[in-house]
Design a protein around this motif. Structure first.
Motif, short mmCIF file in Angstrom:
data_model
loop_
_atom_site.label_atom_id
_atom_site.label_comp_id
_atom_site.label_asym_id
_atom_site.label_seq_id
_atom_site.Cartn_x
_atom_site.Cartn_y
_atom_site.Cartn_z
N TYR A 89 45.16 38.20 40.61
CA TYR A 89 44.87 38.23 42.04
C TYR A 89 43.79 39.28 42.32
O TYR A 89 43.71 40.30 41.64
N VAL A 90 42.98 39.02 43.33
CA VAL A 90 41.99 39.99 43.79
C VAL A 90 42.42 40.48 45.16
O VAL A 90 42.59 39.68 46.10
N ARG A 123 52.18 39.38 36.51
CA ARG A 123 51.18 39.50 37.58
C ARG A 123 50.14 40.54 37.19
O ARG A 123 50.48 41.62 36.70
N ILE A 124 48.89 40.16 37.42
CA ILE A 124 47.76 41.09 37.26
C ILE A 124 47.03 41.11 38.59
O ILE A 124 46.79 40.06 39.19
N GLN A 125 46.68 42.31 39.05
CA GLN A 125 46.00 42.44 40.34
C GLN A 125 44.80 43.36 40.19
O GLN A 125 44.87 44.40 39.54
N PRO A 139 45.88 33.07 43.21
CA PRO A 139 45.18 33.73 42.12
C PRO A 139 43.74 33.26 42.01
O PRO A 139 43.40 32.14 42.41
N ALA A 140 42.90 34.11 41.44
CA ALA A 140 41.48 33.76 41.28
C ALA A 140 41.27 32.82 40.10
O ALA A 140 40.25 32.12 40.03
N ILE A 172 36.42 36.71 36.93
CA ILE A 172 37.76 36.31 36.50
C ILE A 172 37.79 34.83 36.14
O ILE A 172 38.37 34.42 35.14
N ARG A 173 37.13 33.99 36.97
CA ARG A 173 37.10 32.56 36.67
C ARG A 173 36.35 32.27 35.37
O ARG A 173 36.68 31.36 34.63
N THR A 174 35.34 33.09 35.10
CA THR A 174 34.57 32.88 33.87
C THR A 174 35.36 33.27 32.64
O THR A 174 35.45 32.50 31.67
#
Length: 869
Positions: A202-203, A59-61, A209-210, A190-192
């Motif tokens: 996650y944001v 997980r990355i936030q 997730p984004a 993030i999507r890019t």
């Protein structure tokens, strides 16, 4: 000689790398996410070595604190010990990720290593947006530590509190970067950059997730159809403004020479999706583009180096973990791996085209016809030999049977004694129907190579496989395949007929030749001679903008003086030709008409040779009475159509005039005039000089000076309705369009003044009663006369109380600006007040001037007398 040591100012180096290594500030988040990704991967590798299996879900936030002006990037990766902080986090150019990668590969070279970092400088990107960076980290079996730096030459490390293994990087934002506290902006970044990294990002407290986490090539499918649908849908979503003609998956092994490997070979795989698009740009410098990913991380969009140079009509996304990102990670390094990827993609594209031609032949034909320019252009270039050999039997060319390939043509082509087969072709533009007719009568199939590069393609095919193909061009006067020579005793019978064209029509620039050709019903045809083909090549030279202008002008001058030479073939089997040849005298009026008629018949069949003089001759010789009848009928129909159209236009103008009063904020005067008349242009420029200067400061408009609405009538109507008054310039050229526009002006009902040149004929009867003034002056005296004329007009003097129009002439004369800058200022700030009130910095940015020069222009204009507004 004493050895000395470089002196490095570390704080300056860190700031230099952070501010100049990365072109886009957004990449700071990419680098932070990449570090978090690699930390999670590192934890998994270390756990596997220790035999641990109870790891938490990766997980990355990313979280923001607007009040504190901070961004936190959290991960549950491996964390760092104090030694690792000193060795990796605080040592520029040393990467723990890269060392882990090497260790994994050395242990098991067959494993895929999905680690992203490589240079040990990613953390520096934080200082693009942050004035201070804090790292709170805890490694398994160690206490928590807090590392902190302001981007200078020192950092601090101290014990801290953290319950879970992992790392949180806190960026204390610099002033001016608060836009990154917007969660939606973070999601977009993030999507890019991290859509496919395989770990959810996650944001804030988002439940989802984004990022998408995986691309289509990271998943498995129940059937080929399901896979194809997923790839197609992905491409369509990715490239919303493009249209695909054919989408296919990429999953190719690549191999290249690499002396660092035990067997001397580097190996990898390129995956992704490509599509042939409908983008049709006839430019030999165009390139196909792909978005590039390495280890699931976005590197760059619209890369032009990955696809082969000839693949100009493709667009897509590719991922290859063996490609090497540059230091900024916004492009890939040109090396042997990139060359291998390019080659593999090239063979994949050719293979897909081959299979498409077999599965869906008609669709393949349509795609190839759409992109024939690029495919042919690439195939004839010597440096693309491999590509030519790959597509030589796939490329359809136009023929009398529709588009077919050379291999399809050869199935029925006649064979020569040396074993090769005859391939017939023509190159004349627009005359293919003539040759198709002549060749069909002899059961000959013909390629039409009028398209750019088509003839060069055929010639290269013949050079490459001479044992397979022998070319024969039909559209030359010397071709005996179509035009059979006469027997020896027949030449005398037709000699006078051949000579008649040169004697009776010495300036016709055609050479008459009697031969036999089919069908016998066709009495005569025209073909190119060797000189006419040279002329056509010279026409290409005259239009080649890459050549110096003086060369093109010389060629154009020659072409203007020399009429195109043609060969007139007279059919010895045609009854009319036989009768003419039997006449004793070919110089009488009847024979002359017959000779001209034969030429005109042939000319009609050879459409590209038609000239104005030829058309006039045909009408005079053939259809004088019929043409007149048709002309009268057409004139009547045209008159009625124009009359109805004018009536409709006038009604539209009256309706629009009564419905709204949308005029310019300054006074504008619409001028109708014959554009090609020199005297009219002189008067128009005098009117502009007077009205666009003090005391008027009006704008003078004419129909062709700009396009405000698409369509001629819509553009004209808009300009007329916005004008406060009208003028019409009448000269010796009584232009019907000017008369029509005067009628439209009357319909609108605003002040109208006719300016009549003294040398012009009397006003037409339907203009009697309109206000007009006569102009006699010329040159420098003309503006003064125009000024006196306008001063007498009560209806024009009443047009006051409006803003002053800021003209180009005022800016050029009084402010000393050049024409281009003046035009741009006038377009953006059409009124004096609008320009004077505009923000100087905004003006400078908009028109490309220094701020100090904008201020100077404003001061100059403000100091000028206002005149009448």
């Amino acid at each position: 000689m004493a050895e000395r040591t470089f002196q490095i100012q570390l704080e300056g180096l860190i700031q230099l790398l952070a501010q100049n290594l990365y072109a886009d500030p957004d990449v700071f988040l990419r680098e932070m996410i990449q570090n978090a990704h690699d930390s999670i991967q590192r934890r998994a590798e270390l756990a596997a070595e220790r035999g641990e299996s109870d790891l938490p879900s990766p997980r990355i936030q990313v979280a923001v604190d607007k009040s504190a002006q901070t961004i936190d990037i959290y991960d549950n990766g491996s964390g760092l010990t104090e030694q690792e902080i000193d060795s990796y986090l605080s040592t520029i150019g040393r990467s723990g990720t890269d060392e882990l990668r090497r260790r994994i590969v050395e242990a098991d070279r067959s494993r895929t290593v999905e680690l992203i970092g490589q240079f040990g400088i990613g953390l520096l990107s934080a200082f693009i947006v942050a004035e201070r960076v804090t790292v709170l980290t805890r490694a398994a079996g160690s206490g928590a530590l807090r590392w902190q730096s302001q981007g200078g030459g020192s950092y601090t490390v101290e014990p801290a509190q953290r319950a879970q293994v992992g790392t949180t990087v806190t960026l204390h934002l610099r002033a001016g970067h608060s836009r990154y506290l917007d969660p939606e902006r973070l999601r977009s970044i993030i999507r890019t950059y991290a859509d496919f990294i395989g770990i959810p990002v996650y944001v804030g407290q988002d439940a989802e997730p984004a990022n998408a986490i995986t691309a289509p090539w990271h998943r498995t499918y129940a059937s080929p159809e399901e896979r194809d649908r997923a790839y197609h849908d992905f491409w369509e979503r990715k490239f919303l403004t493009e249209t695909s003609l054919y989408v296919f998956a990429v999953d190719e092994a690549v191999q290249w020479d690499d002396i660092s490997r035990p067997d001397g070979k580097g190996r990898g795989r390129v995956r992704g999706v490509l599509a042939i698009t409908d983008r049709h740009v006839p430019d030999v410098n165009a390139r196909g583009t792909v978005d590039v990913y390495v280890n699931r991380m976005f590197i760059g969009a619209a890369n032009r180096e990955v696809l082969p140079p000839w693949a100009r009509f493709l667009q897509g996304v590719v991922e290859c973990n063996e490609l090497t990102p540059n230091a900024a990670r916004d492009n890939v390094v040109r090396n042997a791996a990139l060359a291998a990827v390019q080659q593999a993609l090239g063979w994949l594209i050719v293979r897909e085209l081959t299979e498409l031609s077999q599965r869906q032949h008609q669709r393949f034909i349509e795609i190839m016809r759409w992109h024939s320019y690029h495919v042919l252009a690439m195939s004839v270039q010597e440096e693309h030999e491999d590509f030519f050999r790959a597509v030589a039997d796939l490329m359809p060319l136009e023929s009398d049977q529709g588009p077919i390939t050379v291999s399809e043509y050869l199935r029925t082509a006649p064979r020569r004694t040396d074993g090769s087969q005859l391939v017939y072709y023509i190159t004349e533009r627009g005359s293919s129907n003539q040759y198709f007719l002549l060749a069909s009568a002899r059961n000959i199939r013909v390629f039409s190579c009028a398209e750019p590069f088509a003839e060069r393609f055929l010639r290269r095919y013949a050079r490459t496989w001479p044992q397979r193909v022998h070319l024969s061009r039909l559209d030359v006067a010397s071709s005996e395949t179509i035009f059979e020579p006469l027997a020896g005793d027949e030449h005398e019978r037709f000699a006078e007929l051949q000579a008649a064209y040169a004697l009776v029509f010495p300036d016709m620039r055609c050479v008459a030749r009697v031969s036999r050709f089919r069908p016998a019903e066709v009495p005569a045809v025209l073909t190119e001679t060797r000189d006419s083909r040279s002329r056509r090549e010279m026409e290409n030279v005259a239009g080649d903008v890459a050549l110096p202008g003086f060369i093109r002008d010389l060629v154009k001058g020659f072409l203007a003086e020399e009429r195109e030479p043609l060969a007139l073939h007279l059919n010895a089997d045609n009854p009319t030709i036989r009768k003419l040849a039997a006449r004793g005298n070919l110089r009488d009026e009847i024979s002359r008409h017959a000779l001209v008629s034969l030429y005109n018949n042939a000319l009609m069949l050879l459409a590209p040779a038609l000239r104005v003089q030829d058309v006039q001759t045909m009408f005079e010789q053939y259809n004088q009475v019929i043409e007149r009848m048709l002309s009268l009928a057409e004139e009547q129909a045209t008159y009625e159509r124009l009359s109805n159209a004018r009536q409709t236009e006038l009604e539209e103008l009256r309706t629009a005039r009564s419905a709204a009063d949308d005029v310019d904020p300054y006074v504008s005067c619409f001028v109708a005039m014959p554009f090609s008349d020199a005297r009219a242009r002189e008067i128009y420029e005098a009117v502009r000089a007077v009205l666009e200067d003090k005391p008027y400061f009006w704008r003078v408009v004419r129909a062709d000076d700009s396009v405000e609405r698409p369509g001629l009538w819509a553009n004209l109507k808009t300009k007329m309705l916005r004008a406060h008054c009208f003028m019409a310039i009448l000269t010796s050229d009584i232009n019907p369009n000017v008369m029509i526009e005067i009628g439209r002006m009357e319909a609108i009902g605003r002040p109208l003044l006719l300016l009549r040149d003294a040398a012009a004929p009397p006003l037409p009867a339907d203009l009697h009663g309109l206000l007009y003034e006569q102009l006699r002056a010329t040159g420098t005296d003309l503006p003064a006369e125009v000024r006196e004329v306008l001063a007498r007009q009560e209806s024009l003097r009443a047009l006051t109380g409006r803003d002053r129009y800021l003209s180009e002439a005022v800016l050029i004369r009084d402010a000393g600006l050049n024409e281009q800058v003046s035009r741009e200022i006038t377009r953006r700030y059409p009124t004096w007040q609008g320009f004077l009130d505009a923000d100087p910095q905004a003006v400078a940015h908009a028109v490309g001037l220094p701020r100090r020069l904008v201020d100077a222009v404003k001061e100059t204009l403000a100091s000028l007398p206002a005149g009448r507004s």
